[in-house]
Design an enzyme around this catalytic site. Structure first.
Site, PDB file in Angstrom:
ATOM      1  N   HIS A  20       0.789  -1.182  -0.066  1.00 30.99           N
ATOM      2  CA  HIS A  20      -0.071   0.026  -0.112  1.00 30.99           C
ATOM      3  C   HIS A  20       0.776   1.333   0.021  1.00 30.99           C
ATOM      4  CE1 HIS A  20       0.902   0.660   4.173  1.00 30.99           C
ATOM      5  NE2 HIS A  20       0.355  -0.595   4.342  1.00 30.99           N
ATOM      6  N   HIS A  23       4.057   1.617   2.509  1.00 32.50           N
ATOM      7  CA  HIS A  23       5.167   1.015   1.789  1.00 32.50           C
ATOM      8  C   HIS A  23       5.715   1.585   0.728  1.00 32.50           C
ATOM      9  CE1 HIS A  23       2.491  -2.630   3.048  1.00 32.50           C
ATOM     10  NE2 HIS A  23       3.103  -2.229   4.098  1.00 32.50           N
ATOM     11  N   CYS A 128      -4.276 -16.209  23.664  1.00 34.53           N
ATOM     12  CA  CYS A 128      -5.543 -16.263  23.166  1.00 34.53           C
ATOM     13  C   CYS A 128      -5.462 -17.374  21.882  1.00 34.53           C
ATOM     14  CB  CYS A 128      -6.054 -14.870  22.794  1.00 34.53           C
ATOM     15  SG  CYS A 128      -7.294 -14.943  21.730  1.00 34.53           S
ATOM     16  N   CYS A 131      -6.452 -15.431  18.543  1.00 38.38           N
ATOM     17  CA  CYS A 131      -5.322 -14.717  18.046  1.00 38.38           C
ATOM     18  C   CYS A 131      -4.067 -15.477  17.775  1.00 38.38           C
ATOM     19  CB  CYS A 131      -4.721 -13.582  18.902  1.00 38.38           C
ATOM     20  SG  CYS A 131      -5.923 -12.474  19.504  1.00 38.38           S
ATOM     21  N   CYS A 145     -10.380 -11.595  25.675  1.00 37.16           N
ATOM     22  CA  CYS A 145      -9.692 -10.990  24.618  1.00 37.16           C
ATOM     23  C   CYS A 145     -10.761  -9.913  24.019  1.00 37.16           C
ATOM     24  CB  CYS A 145      -9.182 -12.115  23.534  1.00 37.16           C
ATOM     25  SG  CYS A 145      -8.768 -11.584  21.880  1.00 37.16           S
ATOM     26  N   HIS A 148     -11.644 -11.681  20.519  1.00 45.39           N
ATOM     27  CA  HIS A 148     -12.386 -12.768  20.332  1.00 45.39           C
ATOM     28  C   HIS A 148     -13.352 -13.218  21.555  1.00 45.39           C
ATOM     29  CE1 HIS A 148      -9.026 -13.350  17.702  1.00 45.39           C
ATOM     30  NE2 HIS A 148      -9.540 -14.021  16.868  1.00 45.39           N
ATOM     31  N   LYS A 300      -6.702   6.494   9.695  1.00 43.67           N
ATOM     32  CA  LYS A 300      -5.546   5.429   9.753  1.00 43.67           C
ATOM     33  C   LYS A 300      -5.827   4.812   8.585  1.00 43.67           C
ATOM     34  CE  LYS A 300      -3.218   2.268  12.536  1.00 43.67           C
ATOM     35  NZ  LYS A 300      -3.414   1.116  11.826  1.00 43.67           N
ATOM     36  N   LYS A 303      -7.566  -1.783   6.145  1.00 43.86           N
ATOM     37  CA  LYS A 303      -8.554  -2.627   5.300  1.00 43.86           C
ATOM     38  C   LYS A 303      -9.816  -2.742   5.881  1.00 43.86           C
ATOM     39  CE  LYS A 303      -6.748  -6.860   4.578  1.00 43.86           C
ATOM     40  NZ  LYS A 303      -6.557  -8.025   3.982  1.00 43.86           N
TER      41      LYS A 303
HETATM   42  N1  MSP Z   1       8.098  -6.690   8.480  1.00 42.37           N
HETATM   43  C1  MSP Z   1       8.221  -5.526   9.478  1.00 42.37           C
HETATM   44  C2  MSP Z   1       9.604  -4.842   9.288  1.00 42.37           C
HETATM   45  C3  MSP Z   1      10.917  -5.615   9.122  1.00 42.37           C
HETATM   46  S1  MSP Z   1      12.443  -4.921   9.016  1.00 42.37           S
HETATM   47  C4  MSP Z   1      13.605  -5.760   9.662  1.00 42.37           C
HETATM   48  C5  MSP Z   1       7.171  -4.331   9.099  1.00 42.37           C
HETATM   49  N2  MSP Z   1       6.453  -4.755   7.851  1.00 42.37           N
HETATM   50  S2  MSP Z   1       5.293  -3.683   7.386  1.00 42.37           S
HETATM   51  O1  MSP Z   1       4.824  -4.326   6.190  1.00 42.37           O
HETATM   52  O2  MSP Z   1       4.294  -3.660   8.389  1.00 42.37           O
HETATM   53  O3  MSP Z   1       5.920  -2.340   7.205  1.00 42.37           O
HETATM   54  C6  MSP Z   1       6.203  -1.412   7.876  1.00 42.37           C
HETATM   55  C7  MSP Z   1       6.817  -0.246   7.209  1.00 42.37           C
HETATM   56  O4  MSP Z   1       6.044   0.455   6.212  1.00 42.37           O
HETATM   57  C8  MSP Z   1       6.751   0.847   8.363  1.00 42.37           C
HETATM   58  O5  MSP Z   1       8.008   0.953   9.073  1.00 42.37           O
HETATM   59  C9  MSP Z   1       6.983   2.338   7.346  1.00 42.37           C
HETATM   60  O6  MSP Z   1       7.959   2.379   6.690  1.00 42.37           O
HETATM   61  C10 MSP Z   1       5.608   1.650   6.204  1.00 42.37           C
HETATM   62  N3  MSP Z   1       4.420   2.018   6.421  1.00 42.37           N
HETATM   63  C11 MSP Z   1       3.479   1.372   6.585  1.00 42.37           C
HETATM   64  N4  MSP Z   1       2.239   2.011   6.913  1.00 42.37           N
HETATM   65  C12 MSP Z   1       2.724   3.556   6.750  1.00 42.37           C
HETATM   66  C13 MSP Z   1       1.930   4.782   6.904  1.00 42.37           C
HETATM   67  N5  MSP Z   1       0.600   4.769   6.885  1.00 42.37           N
HETATM   68  N6  MSP Z   1       2.676   5.847   6.819  1.00 42.37           N
HETATM   69  C14 MSP Z   1       4.020   5.792   6.556  1.00 42.37           C
HETATM   70  N7  MSP Z   1       4.789   4.748   6.483  1.00 42.37           N
HETATM   71  C15 MSP Z   1       4.241   3.390   6.884  1.00 42.37           C
HETATM   72  O7  MSP Z   1       6.883  -3.493   9.929  1.00 42.37           O
END
Ligand code: MSP
Length: 485
Positions: A20, A23, A128, A131, A145, A148, A300, A303
């Site tokens: 999304h 990322h 849980c 979860c 929880c 659940h 925020k 999904k």
């Molecule tokens: N897999 C772990 C990271 C392991 S690194 C050794 C993880 N993955 S994640 O898919 O949840 O991605 C997290 C990262 O995506 C966040 O740290 C950030 O860089 C980015 N973001 C996810 N949602 C975001 C926003 N809403 N806003 C800005 N960045 C965001 O955590």
């Protein structure tokens, strides 16, 4: 930054779902910095990838009636594809299900065991089943929880704990000395606050019976490695920590290591990861750049709220370059903020189609209409603004303030558009007296020299647009850079 070589990393993303905009944001920041530092003559290695183990992925696969590996393959591919659609050019894409990564993680676990950095401890917690995860007493609602609505059961399992506590002081010292730089200030404060709280040793393995999708502990087949430890190791496994010492030496020891991440995963990167590296006797990263989180239209991204923005959908509307611009021009990365999708179209039209696009076509049309020799030097006012723009831009980029640097470029674009409008350069085209000819030459020279500068400065943000401007100037062509929407 003095070092001539830089390793730039992004977090590796979970593959329980498709990519999304969040990322995409982090990965784009890394791409912009990679391109910027390369243009400044540095050697850069840009690393990204996907985090593929753990309960989250296991559960998602189960719900979709797929094997975890199938889900990992599908979604990991989608991440790669999205980065390609956004013009993101990484050097290596690591997947934690890669054989080489798994071998490295197991090798590291053996090392930690040998060096007595791990110890076995009975772990007690509330569990849980819904979860399939531990839950803290404080998160229960009336003893149940909250998701659940069932009471958790008491579980005790034996895990291998990592000795975090003994490293807290030394990490604090390195951070305070600036050996491990944490940028910006809020992230530094938060890290020092966490260290002050005396975080305790953490469980670095899980019972395989519960978490089936993970890397097996090499000396205990009943346990798998905690997904965060597995994931953090990607930063060194990808560059050959285990089997390619030369490469590792080049890109870790003799390079400026810059981790880029969102503030949600700060603790793992600024405390856990340095401790693991200390235990391995490996130098700490040089810097961690933490960016803020953004919301989508005030909410925020989630999904359930159905407001997750797929960057690929934006590319379909605004193109690769338009999407890059819209994502990068929203707010300073340290602050985060609100992405206003409803304003995308207006912003795209105003900034790209009108401001930048029009400037390029107006200047080139005028220049191509009347062959004039271009002055090598801009006039005094232009010299000043060009110098100032570049100076500010470089200062900001060196501090990773890419939003602010992009603004500087657009200030220059505005200045040029205003100059052209006020001087009414087009009225000089048909005047053949020497004074008018000289004036035309001066104005067009100022504008063309500025275009060259704009093209260079905008390159890390809009690489294709930059090349296109170069090509148009060279081939004396005029074509719209951005379609009006
Ligand atoms: N897999 C772990 C990271 C392991 S690194 C050794 C993880 N993955 S994640 O898919 O949840 O991605 C997290 C990262 O995506 C966040 O740290 C950030 O860089 C980015 N973001 C996810 N949602 C975001 C926003 N809403 N806003 C800005 N960045 C965001 O955590």
């Amino acid at each position: 930054m003095k070092s001539k070589r830089i390793l730039i990393t992004t977090p590796i993303y979970y593959v329980n779902d498709k990519p999304h905009l969040g990322h995409a944001f982090t990965t784009l920041v890394a791409d912009v910095l990679t391109r910027f530092f390369r243009k400044r003559g540095k050697e850069v290695f840009f690393l990204t990838g996907t985090d593929e183990h753990g309960l989250k992925i296991y559960e998602s696969a189960k719900n979709l009636k797929k094997t975890p590996q199938e889900l990992c393959d599908e979604n990991s591919f989608l991440f790669k594809k999205s980065w390609e659609n956004l013009g993101i050019e990484y050097d290596y894409f690591i997947r934690t299900t890669d054989k080489a990564h798994i071998e490295t993680v197991q090798y590291i676990f053996n090392l930690l065991k040998e060096r007595e950095e791990l110890y076995e401890k009975e772990y007690e917690g509330l569990y849980c089943i819904g979860c399939e995860n531990f839950i803290l007493e404080k998160d229960l609602k009336d003893g149940l929880c909250p998701f659940h609505l069932k009471p958790p059961i008491k579980v005790s399992e034996k895990n291998y704990f990592f000795k975090l506590e003994k490293y807290l002081k030394v990490i604090e010292k390195e951070i305070k000395k600036g050996k491990l730089k944490i940028t910006p200030e809020f992230a530094l404060k938060e890290t020092l606050g966490l260290i002050k709280q005396n975080l305790s040793d953490f469980s670095s393995t899980r019972l395989k019976e519960r978490i089936r999708w993970g890397i097996e502990v090499p000396f205990d087949k009943d346990q798998v490695i905690y997904v965060w430890v597995d994931a953090l190791i990607n930063y060194i496994s990808a560059i050959g920590f285990y089997k390619n010492k030369n490469n590792f030496n080049k890109w870790w020891n003799k390079s400026y290591v810059l981790h880029i991440l969102g503030k949600d995963i700060l603790k793992f990167h600024t405390v856990y990861w340095p401790a693991i590296l200390k235990a391995l006797k490996v130098k700490l990263p040089d810097e961690e750049l933490i960016h803020g989180f953004f919301t989508i239209n005030g909410q925020k991204m989630s999904k359930t709220l159905k407001n997750v923005i797929d960057p690929n959908e934006l590319v379909k509307v605004y193109g690769k370059e338009g999407t890059r611009y819209l994502i990068l021009s929203q707010f300073p990365i340290a602050d985060g903020g609100d992405i206003k999708e409803s304003q995308f179209k207006e912003k795209y039209n105003a900034d790209l189609a009108n401001n930048l696009g029009n400037l390029v076509s107006r200047v080139l049309t005028l220049k191509n209409k009347k062959e004039v020799e271009i002055n090598q030097k801009p006039s005094r006012d232009f010299k000043k603004i060009l110098k100032e723009t570049e100076k500010n831009y470089l200062k900001l980029m060196e501090k990773y303030k890419i939003y602010e640097a992009l603004k500087e470029v657009f200030k220059l674009i505005d200045y040029c558009n205003l100059y052209l409008t006020q001087k009414r350069t087009w009225e000089l085209i048909n005047k053949e007296d020497k004074k008018s000819r000289d004036e035309f030459k001066k104005q067009i020279s100022n504008l063309l020299i500025s275009l060259e500068k704009i093209k260079d400065l905008i390159y890390p943000f809009l690489p294709d647009t930059s090349l296109k401007i170069e090509e148009l100037i060279k081939n004396k062509k005029v074509e719209p850079l951005f379609k009006r929407l």
